[in-house]
Design an enzyme around this catalytic site. Sequence first.
Site, PDB file in Angstrom:
ATOM      1  N   GLY A 229      32.883  73.739  25.662  1.00 51.05           N
ATOM      2  CA  GLY A 229      32.405  74.549  26.950  1.00 51.05           C
ATOM      3  C   GLY A 229      33.262  74.220  28.024  1.00 51.05           C
ATOM      4  O   GLY A 229      34.205  74.160  27.849  1.00 51.05           O
ATOM      5  N   GLU A 251      36.265  70.051  23.779  1.00 50.33           N
ATOM      6  CA  GLU A 251      37.160  71.181  23.635  1.00 50.33           C
ATOM      7  C   GLU A 251      36.701  72.091  24.874  1.00 50.33           C
ATOM      8  O   GLU A 251      35.747  72.609  24.766  1.00 50.33           O
ATOM      9  CB  GLU A 251      37.026  71.892  22.482  1.00 50.33           C
ATOM     10  CG  GLU A 251      37.892  72.933  21.977  1.00 50.33           C
ATOM     11  CD  GLU A 251      38.059  74.126  22.279  1.00 50.33           C
ATOM     12  OE1 GLU A 251      38.905  74.367  23.697  1.00 50.33           O
ATOM     13  OE2 GLU A 251      37.151  74.797  22.361  1.00 50.33           O
ATOM     14  N   GLY A 253      37.926  74.453  28.702  1.00 50.09           N
ATOM     15  CA  GLY A 253      38.562  75.682  29.014  1.00 50.09           C
ATOM     16  C   GLY A 253      39.885  76.163  28.983  1.00 50.09           C
ATOM     17  O   GLY A 253      40.804  75.122  28.175  1.00 50.09           O
ATOM     18  N   CYS A 285      37.744  80.953  25.136  1.00 48.56           N
ATOM     19  CA  CYS A 285      38.475  79.812  25.727  1.00 48.56           C
ATOM     20  C   CYS A 285      40.033  80.188  25.617  1.00 48.56           C
ATOM     21  O   CYS A 285      40.711  79.550  26.561  1.00 48.56           O
ATOM     22  CB  CYS A 285      38.085  78.524  25.310  1.00 48.56           C
ATOM     23  SG  CYS A 285      38.310  78.185  23.271  1.00 48.56           S
ATOM     24  N   PHE A 381      36.923  84.336  32.404  1.00 54.56           N
ATOM     25  CA  PHE A 381      36.180  84.562  31.389  1.00 54.56           C
ATOM     26  C   PHE A 381      35.398  85.820  31.325  1.00 54.56           C
ATOM     27  O   PHE A 381      34.225  86.078  31.167  1.00 54.56           O
ATOM     28  CB  PHE A 381      34.853  83.241  31.150  1.00 54.56           C
ATOM     29  CG  PHE A 381      34.672  82.702  29.966  1.00 54.56           C
ATOM     30  CD1 PHE A 381      35.687  81.945  29.288  1.00 54.56           C
ATOM     31  CD2 PHE A 381      33.515  82.786  29.234  1.00 54.56           C
ATOM     32  CE1 PHE A 381      35.399  81.264  28.314  1.00 54.56           C
ATOM     33  CE2 PHE A 381      33.090  82.184  28.344  1.00 54.56           C
ATOM     34  CZ  PHE A 381      34.227  81.544  27.535  1.00 54.56           C
TER      35      PHE A 381
END
Length: 484
Positions: A229, A251, A253, A285, A381
């Site tokens: 996230g 894990e 951006g 990502c 994003f």
Amino acid sequence: MALLDSEVWGKKLFGDGWRDSAAAHPVVEPATGGRLGSVGVATPEDVRRAAARAAEAQRIWAATSPQRRAAVLRRAGELFTEHAAEIEDWLVREAGSVRAKAAFETHLAVGECFECAGLPTHPQGEVLTSEEARWSFARRRPAGVVSVIAPFNFPLILGLRSVAPALALGNAVLLKPDPRTAVSGGVVIARVFEEAGLPAGVLHLLPGDGEVGRAVVEAPEVRVVSFTGSTPVGRAIGEQAGRLLKRAHLELGGNNALVVLPGADVHKAASAGAFGSYLHQGQICMTTGRHIVHESLLEEYTAVLAAKAEALPVGDPAREEVALGPLIDRRQLERVHRIVTESVAAGAKVAAGGEIAGAGYRATVLTGLTTGMPAWREEIFGPVAPVIGFSTLEEAARIVGDCEYGLSVGILGDVGTAMKLADRIESGKVHINDQTVADEPNAPFGGVGASGTGSRFGGAAANIDAFTETQWLTVRPEIGDHPF
């Protein structure tokens, strides 16, 4: 009965079968705002009960034969294949995926299960030398209970890539999907493993808000936390896990660079750049967030990329053939537009797009940027491609490195030159003559810097490291002599 019949999972949680939850959350179609159903919502008390039950079930599951665990993973892969169309429909409607992206995600899920089916019989340690008259081993043991917190963008595969190896290696799992994609990122996984024969209590589905997220980290039975996230949330989870002396695989951006070298094929490069920036509306990502183009190609590349962007239709992927679907919600849509408009106000120019289109955003190309503008510095994003030029390889390396993130980099052009640049880049992944978005079940995946802790998922070595503990075991032929 369909795999995802709402009579089974509607307003329910999963653990020892499906049970009614005290509260429910609407499943909303981002393209229309329509309601697709309701999922159960967990409470911290639900998490505490699930963690205790998971710890109990894990001991039995870990003692299950390797071939039995492998059979469950293989059957899960078969079920993802058999029910692919139904699962893809949910990815389209709930996550806003275009059909091709949904199919790719389901295909990855199949590969993930089959890849992980080899983990139970993979070597689980090594024989060590010893100065003593004994055998010495370093053996891998299941960590115990693993919490998996998954995001909305690739909800199925980004949850499954931790759930599948954790289960294969003998762990129990608490799965907390993003509430906005709790069906395709949670119910699908629970139903597949239920039908695949996973014993009751080994996998628990616990959708919920941040309070539930804190609970799945804090539960004393949990030994490993796997989070995918945003970087700010990842930092908070890392701090929480560190205080509790738990391992956290983060894990996070990325603001990934695509470097176009002098002499590169401009049309192929722009095609790669468009794919990297616009796949799934840029909500990945690994999305190409920075296009760094040699000055000799800058004008042509920008024009070709802008033409491609203008040709990409935006709409509802469940009802029409489109290249870009909706963003996940209105808040994210407005955030993307704010970053674009603030950058334009600071002097950037819109070569294509730059507009809200219903629940989506038009594929956008920005030029005339400086490296301090929001569209260059931030992880957007969204479907935005900022383009900037460079003159020397040293300058390109400096621009790539001038970023807090370190997830993925693509380099297009002469391989020898690309190799020299790759050696100067700190990144979890470098793809020469490809764009920044790539994933395979057998490849170690992760980032550095603000993109994560350097943990990896994918492939036997990374998965065994992530979801097991190392135990030193020695054996003497008889009780030894000691001086006391």
